[in-house]
Motif scaffolding. Sequence first.
Motif, mmCIF file in Angstrom:
data_model
loop_
_atom_site.group_PDB
_atom_site.id
_atom_site.type_symbol
_atom_site.label_atom_id
_atom_site.label_comp_id
_atom_site.label_asym_id
_atom_site.label_seq_id
_atom_site.Cartn_x
_atom_site.Cartn_y
_atom_site.Cartn_z
ATOM 1 N N ILE A 31 -35.933 31.423 -32.500
ATOM 2 C CA ILE A 31 -34.827 31.882 -33.343
ATOM 3 C C ILE A 31 -33.467 31.427 -32.812
ATOM 4 O O ILE A 31 -32.436 31.824 -33.329
ATOM 5 N N ASN A 75 -34.932 32.979 -28.078
ATOM 6 C CA ASN A 75 -33.781 32.125 -28.349
ATOM 7 C C ASN A 75 -33.780 30.803 -27.623
ATOM 8 O O ASN A 75 -33.191 29.844 -28.081
ATOM 9 N N ALA A 124 -36.934 40.602 -31.122
ATOM 10 C CA ALA A 124 -36.100 39.611 -30.439
ATOM 11 C C ALA A 124 -36.138 39.933 -28.947
ATOM 12 O O ALA A 124 -35.506 40.884 -28.488
ATOM 13 N N MET A 157 -30.647 42.099 -38.462
ATOM 14 C CA MET A 157 -30.823 42.394 -37.046
ATOM 15 C C MET A 157 -30.653 43.909 -36.857
ATOM 16 O O MET A 157 -30.685 44.657 -37.826
ATOM 17 N N SER A 158 -30.459 44.351 -35.620
ATOM 18 C CA SER A 158 -30.432 45.799 -35.367
ATOM 19 C C SER A 158 -29.472 46.560 -36.271
ATOM 20 O O SER A 158 -29.791 47.633 -36.767
ATOM 21 N N ARG A 163 -35.198 40.532 -37.513
ATOM 22 C CA ARG A 163 -35.232 40.191 -36.082
ATOM 23 C C ARG A 163 -34.459 41.247 -35.304
ATOM 24 O O ARG A 163 -33.238 41.308 -35.395
ATOM 25 N N VAL A 164 -35.174 42.073 -34.572
ATOM 26 C CA VAL A 164 -34.507 43.218 -33.942
ATOM 27 C C VAL A 164 -34.710 43.217 -32.429
ATOM 28 O O VAL A 164 -35.838 43.079 -31.949
ATOM 29 N N GLY A 165 -33.605 43.346 -31.709
ATOM 30 C CA GLY A 165 -33.654 43.437 -30.249
ATOM 31 C C GLY A 165 -33.086 44.745 -29.745
ATOM 32 O O GLY A 165 -33.808 45.637 -29.321
ATOM 33 N N SER A 166 -31.756 44.881 -29.833
ATOM 34 C CA SER A 166 -31.101 46.016 -29.167
ATOM 35 C C SER A 166 -31.496 47.382 -29.728
ATOM 36 O O SER A 166 -31.503 48.359 -28.986
ATOM 37 N N ARG A 176 -28.241 44.753 -24.399
ATOM 38 C CA ARG A 176 -28.545 43.805 -23.321
ATOM 39 C C ARG A 176 -27.401 43.740 -22.334
ATOM 40 O O ARG A 176 -26.259 43.869 -22.720
ATOM 41 N N MET A 195 -33.536 31.120 -42.778
ATOM 42 C CA MET A 195 -33.042 32.079 -41.798
ATOM 43 C C MET A 195 -31.527 31.999 -41.768
ATOM 44 O O MET A 195 -30.946 30.927 -41.992
ATOM 45 N N LYS A 217 -35.368 38.107 -26.158
ATOM 46 C CA LYS A 217 -34.578 37.378 -25.157
ATOM 47 C C LYS A 217 -34.113 38.318 -24.040
ATOM 48 O O LYS A 217 -33.785 39.473 -24.285
ATOM 49 N N ILE A 222 -27.797 33.831 -39.779
ATOM 50 C CA ILE A 222 -27.085 34.778 -38.917
ATOM 51 C C ILE A 222 -25.676 34.884 -39.501
ATOM 52 O O ILE A 222 -24.854 33.993 -39.297
HETATM 53 C C1 PLP Z 1 -30.680 38.485 -30.285
HETATM 54 C C2 PLP Z 1 -30.941 38.047 -31.666
HETATM 55 C C3 PLP Z 1 -31.357 38.945 -32.650
HETATM 56 C C4 PLP Z 1 -31.463 40.431 -32.399
HETATM 57 O O1 PLP Z 1 -30.195 40.970 -32.318
HETATM 58 P P1 PLP Z 1 -29.983 42.545 -32.083
HETATM 59 O O2 PLP Z 1 -28.642 42.805 -32.613
HETATM 60 O O3 PLP Z 1 -30.132 42.752 -30.622
HETATM 61 O O4 PLP Z 1 -31.052 43.232 -32.840
HETATM 62 C C5 PLP Z 1 -31.639 38.451 -33.902
HETATM 63 N N1 PLP Z 1 -31.517 37.147 -34.197
HETATM 64 C C6 PLP Z 1 -31.128 36.246 -33.289
HETATM 65 C C7 PLP Z 1 -31.028 34.818 -33.670
HETATM 66 C C8 PLP Z 1 -30.823 36.675 -32.003
HETATM 67 O O5 PLP Z 1 -30.412 35.785 -31.094
#
Ligand code: PLP
Length: 234
Positions: free
Chosen positions: A95, A71, A48, A209-210, A225-228, A234, A177, A50, A179
């Motif tokens: 996403i 995003n 992820a 996610m994370s 889907r992993v970002g942080s 962020r 998908m 963004k 959330i």
């Molecule tokens: C930002 C985001 C993620 C990742 O989230 P983290 O908690 O940072 O891993 C996953 N899915 C969507 C839709 C996001 O917007």
Amino acid sequence: MTLPFSNPQEELSIVSDDTAALRTLLTSISQAEREFSRAPNSVRLTIASKQQDATRLEPLILAGHRLFGENRVQEAAAKWPELKNKYPDLELHLIGPLQTNKTAAAVALFDVIETLDRPSLAESLAKELPRSGRHLTFYVQVNTGGELQKAGVSPEEVDSFITLCRDDYRLDVRGLMCIPPVSGHVSPHFALLAQIAKRNNLKQLSMGMSSDYKLAIQLGATTVRVGSALFGNR
Ligand SMILES: *Cc1c(COP(=O)(O)O)cnc(C)c1O
């Protein structure tokens, strides 16, 4: 001795931190596959990305990673075309929510839209796809928590929405998908998504996610889907 802030070493160390974090994350995903008796390499990592700029993403591409999720159409359109030229096998997923007035831009850029969530969007995509000459695949976003303010089709309406997308609009729907709500247990949401996918014969499950990707892998995710966990907060 302290290095000056502008020292190139500093930038290099940021780069290698990200690639090291990527390796750690991929190892953790493989371990979860083993732990939960999932087939090896059955779970893909969507980074992820963004709010991360291209200079921070390119080292991850050079390290071999190809799948990224964005995003916002506008942010992605500013960031990715150049990278896609350079690395044609990149796979880009949307996403975040898609407004119908951005359909053309999204179809031009993304390979998979994970946030198909309403008939007007399905119609807009069905009109745009032949014009674009591109083939995209789609995941339907399910509002598993039935949250008023959240995007996604309600669990009660999702079966008929999937049928509408497939039969009336001829969209190549491959998965689901979700959330989950920020508070409470996520497992029931992941389990529900897996159940909806199964009865609609959909193979792809984008969930986790994370903070909860291992749980998602346990419950059948095919992409997390992993970002942080990779970039820090962020
Ligand atoms: C930002 C985001 C993620 C990742 O989230 P983290 O908690 O940072 O891993 C996953 N899915 C969507 C839709 C996001 O917007």
